[in-house]
Scaffold this motif. Structure first.
Motif, PDB file in Angstrom:
ATOM      1  N   ALA A   1       0.836  -1.206   0.000  1.00 48.47           N
ATOM      2  CA  ALA A   1       0.000   0.000   0.000  1.00 48.47           C
ATOM      3  C   ALA A   1       0.869   1.253   0.000  1.00 48.47           C
ATOM      4  N   GLY A   2       2.007   1.203   0.659  1.00 48.39           N
ATOM      5  CA  GLY A   2       2.910   2.353   0.683  1.00 48.39           C
ATOM      6  C   GLY A   2       3.416   2.713  -0.701  1.00 48.39           C
ATOM      7  N   ALA A   3       3.758   1.709  -1.481  1.00 50.14           N
ATOM      8  CA  ALA A   3       4.230   1.959  -2.849  1.00 50.14           C
ATOM      9  C   ALA A   3       3.118   2.542  -3.701  1.00 50.14           C
ATOM     10  N   ARG A   4       1.917   2.003  -3.558  1.00 47.36           N
ATOM     11  CA  ARG A   4       0.787   2.540  -4.331  1.00 47.36           C
ATOM     12  C   ARG A   4       0.498   3.985  -3.938  1.00 47.36           C
ATOM     13  N   ALA A   5       0.589   4.299  -2.650  1.00 42.86           N
ATOM     14  CA  ALA A   5       0.372   5.675  -2.194  1.00 42.86           C
ATOM     15  C   ALA A   5       1.447   6.599  -2.758  1.00 42.86           C
ATOM     16  N   LEU A   6       2.686   6.135  -2.768  1.00 44.19           N
ATOM     17  CA  LEU A   6       3.773   6.932  -3.320  1.00 44.19           C
ATOM     18  C   LEU A   6       3.545   7.221  -4.799  1.00 44.19           C
ATOM     19  N   VAL A   7       3.190   6.213  -5.555  1.00 47.19           N
ATOM     20  CA  VAL A   7       2.932   6.390  -6.987  1.00 47.19           C
ATOM     21  C   VAL A   7       1.742   7.332  -7.187  1.00 47.19           C
ATOM     22  N   PHE A   8       0.699   7.178  -6.387  1.00 45.90           N
ATOM     23  CA  PHE A   8      -0.486   8.037  -6.483  1.00 45.90           C
ATOM     24  C   PHE A   8      -0.104   9.493  -6.273  1.00 45.90           C
ATOM     25  N   VAL A   9       0.641   9.773  -5.212  1.00 47.75           N
ATOM     26  CA  VAL A   9       1.012  11.152  -4.892  1.00 47.75           C
ATOM     27  C   VAL A   9       1.947  11.725  -5.960  1.00 47.75           C
ATOM     28  N   LEU A  10       2.904  10.931  -6.416  1.00 47.90           N
ATOM     29  CA  LEU A  10       3.807  11.404  -7.468  1.00 47.90           C
ATOM     30  C   LEU A  10       3.059  11.705  -8.769  1.00 47.90           C
ATOM     31  N   CYS A  11       2.125  10.840  -9.134  1.00 50.16           N
ATOM     32  CA  CYS A  11       1.325  11.074 -10.348  1.00 50.16           C
ATOM     33  C   CYS A  11       0.453  12.314 -10.194  1.00 50.16           C
ATOM     34  N   ALA A  12      -0.189  12.463  -9.045  1.00 46.14           N
ATOM     35  CA  ALA A  12      -1.032  13.639  -8.805  1.00 46.14           C
ATOM     36  C   ALA A  12      -0.191  14.914  -8.868  1.00 46.14           C
ATOM     37  N   SER A  13       1.000  14.882  -8.293  1.00 45.99           N
ATOM     38  CA  SER A  13       1.885  16.046  -8.324  1.00 45.99           C
ATOM     39  C   SER A  13       2.306  16.376  -9.754  1.00 45.99           C
ATOM     40  N   LEU A  14       2.640  15.356 -10.518  1.00 48.77           N
ATOM     41  CA  LEU A  14       3.033  15.550 -11.907  1.00 48.77           C
ATOM     42  C   LEU A  14       1.889  16.164 -12.719  1.00 48.77           C
ATOM     43  N   VAL A  15       0.688  15.639 -12.552  1.00 48.37           N
ATOM     44  CA  VAL A  15      -0.479  16.168 -13.277  1.00 48.37           C
ATOM     45  C   VAL A  15      -0.762  17.609 -12.833  1.00 48.37           C
ATOM     46  N   PHE A  16      -0.675  17.875 -11.527  1.00 48.36           N
ATOM     47  CA  PHE A  16      -0.912  19.234 -11.010  1.00 48.36           C
ATOM     48  C   PHE A  16       0.051  20.228 -11.657  1.00 48.36           C
ATOM     49  N   HIS A  17       1.330  19.891 -11.643  1.00 48.01           N
ATOM     50  CA  HIS A  17       2.322  20.817 -12.207  1.00 48.01           C
ATOM     51  C   HIS A  17       2.161  20.964 -13.716  1.00 48.01           C
ATOM     52  N   ALA A  18       1.764  19.914 -14.387  1.00 53.01           N
ATOM     53  CA  ALA A  18       1.499  20.007 -15.828  1.00 53.01           C
ATOM     54  C   ALA A  18       0.318  20.943 -16.095  1.00 53.01           C
ATOM     55  N   LEU A  19      -0.730  20.849 -15.269  1.00 55.43           N
ATOM     56  CA  LEU A  19      -1.894  21.721 -15.442  1.00 55.43           C
ATOM     57  C   LEU A  19      -1.538  23.181 -15.157  1.00 55.43           C
ATOM     58  N   VAL A  20      -0.760  23.417 -14.100  1.00 53.81           N
ATOM     59  CA  VAL A  20      -0.348  24.788 -13.775  1.00 53.81           C
ATOM     60  C   VAL A  20       0.531  25.352 -14.900  1.00 53.81           C
ATOM     61  N   LEU A  21       1.421  24.534 -15.428  1.00 51.99           N
ATOM     62  CA  LEU A  21       2.251  24.974 -16.554  1.00 51.99           C
ATOM     63  C   LEU A  21       1.379  25.302 -17.767  1.00 51.99           C
ATOM     64  N   PHE A  22       0.398  24.451 -18.044  1.00 51.35           N
ATOM     65  CA  PHE A  22      -0.547  24.714 -19.139  1.00 51.35           C
ATOM     66  C   PHE A  22      -1.228  26.065 -18.904  1.00 51.35           C
ATOM     67  N   GLY A  23      -1.661  26.314 -17.669  1.00 49.68           N
ATOM     68  CA  GLY A  23      -2.316  27.580 -17.345  1.00 49.68           C
ATOM     69  C   GLY A  23      -1.399  28.768 -17.535  1.00 49.68           C
ATOM     70  N   LYS A  24      -0.139  28.654 -17.090  1.00 52.92           N
ATOM     71  CA  LYS A  24       0.815  29.766 -17.226  1.00 52.92           C
ATOM     72  C   LYS A  24       1.131  30.064 -18.691  1.00 52.92           C
ATOM     73  N   VAL A  25       1.315  29.010 -19.467  1.00 57.66           N
ATOM     74  CA  VAL A  25       1.670  29.193 -20.877  1.00 57.66           C
ATOM     75  C   VAL A  25       0.508  29.806 -21.663  1.00 57.66           C
ATOM     76  N   ASN A  26      -0.716  29.430 -21.316  1.00 59.62           N
ATOM     77  CA  ASN A  26      -1.885  29.851 -22.096  1.00 59.62           C
ATOM     78  C   ASN A  26      -2.719  30.940 -21.424  1.00 59.62           C
ATOM     79  N   SER A  27      -2.230  31.509 -20.357  1.00 59.53           N
ATOM     80  CA  SER A  27      -3.033  32.447 -19.579  1.00 59.53           C
ATOM     81  C   SER A  27      -3.023  33.859 -20.152  1.00 59.53           C
ATOM     82  N   ALA A  28      -4.175  34.492 -20.027  1.00 59.18           N
ATOM     83  CA  ALA A  28      -4.293  35.906 -20.345  1.00 59.18           C
ATOM     84  C   ALA A  28      -4.300  36.718 -19.049  1.00 59.18           C
ATOM     85  N   ASP A  29      -4.296  36.026 -17.893  1.00 61.05           N
ATOM     86  CA  ASP A  29      -4.381  36.686 -16.589  1.00 61.05           C
ATOM     87  C   ASP A  29      -3.553  35.884 -15.577  1.00 61.05           C
TER      88      ASP A  29
END
Length: 167
Positions: A15-43
Motif C-alpha cells: 500500500a505504501g508503494a501505491r500511495a507513493l505512486v499516487f502522490v507522485l502522479c497527482a503532483s506531476l499532473v498538477f504541475h502540468a496543469l499549472v504549466l498549461f495555465g501559465k503558458v496559455n493564460s491571459a491573466d
C-alpha cells in the motif's frame, strides 16, 4: 537469504508503494496543469489563485481515474473469463458506451456554453475535453462490467460454460 530484489518486489506491491505512486502522479499532473495555465493564460493573477485550486482537484481526479481504470480493466477481464461472451456483444457494448459518452459530453457542453464566466486561459475547453475523455475512459470497464452482470442475470441459461459460444 532474501535477495534485495525480492524485498523491492514485495514493497512495490504494498500500500505504501501505491500511495507513493499516487502522490507522485497527482503532483506531476498538477504541475502540468499549472504549466498549461501559465503558458496559455491571459491573466497571471487567475493562474496564481483560483486556477491552482482547480488544478489540484483536477490532478487528484485524474489520478483516481487512472487507478480506477487499471482496477476496472482487471475486474472486467476476470468477469469476462468466468463468463465469456461473444465478440459482437463486446463490440456493441463498447460502441454503445462511446455513444452515451459523446451524447453526455455534447449535452454538458450545451448546458455550459451559456456560462457568462470566461476562463482567461486559451485552449481551456480543449483541456476540459481531455479531462472528460480520461474520466470516460476510466469509467468504461466498470460500466461494461455492470452491463455484463445485468446480461448474466437477464439470461441465466447462458451462464453455463457449455452454452457459451465465442466468435
Amino acid at each position: 537469504m532474501v535477495a534485495i530484489s525480492d524485498g523491492v518486489c514485495r514493497w512495490w506491491d504494498s500500500a505504501g508503494a501505491r500511495a507513493l505512486v499516487f502522490v507522485l502522479c497527482a503532483s506531476l499532473v498538477f504541475h502540468a496543469l499549472v504549466l498549461f495555465g501559465k503558458v496559455n493564460s491571459a491573466d497571471d493573477t487567475f493562474v496564481g489563485g483560483a486556477f491552482r485550486l482547480w488544478a489540484a482537484m483536477a490532478a487528484f481526479s485524474v489520478t483516481v481515474w487512472v487507478a480506477l481504470l487499471g482496477r476496472g480493466v482487471t475486474t472486467t477481464r476476470a468477469l469476462s473469463r468466468s463468463w465469456p461472451y461473444a465478440r459482437g456483444w463486446w463490440t456493441a457494448s463498447i460502441v454503445s458506451y462511446c455513444v452515451v459518452m459523446v451524447a453526455a459530453t455534447v449535452t454538458l457542453r450545451g448546458i455550459t456554453s451559456g456560462n457568462p464566466y470566461e476562463v482567461p486561459i486559451h485552449h481551456f475547453p480543449a483541456l476540459i475535453g481531455v479531462l472528460t475523455l480520461v474520466g470516460a475512459g476510466a469509467g468504461a470497464p466498470w460500466v461494461l462490467a455492470v452491463w455484463l452482470a445485468q446480461e448474466r442475470l437477464r439470461r441465466p441459461h447462458r451462464s453455463k460454460p457449455s452454452a457459451l459460444k465465442r466468435t
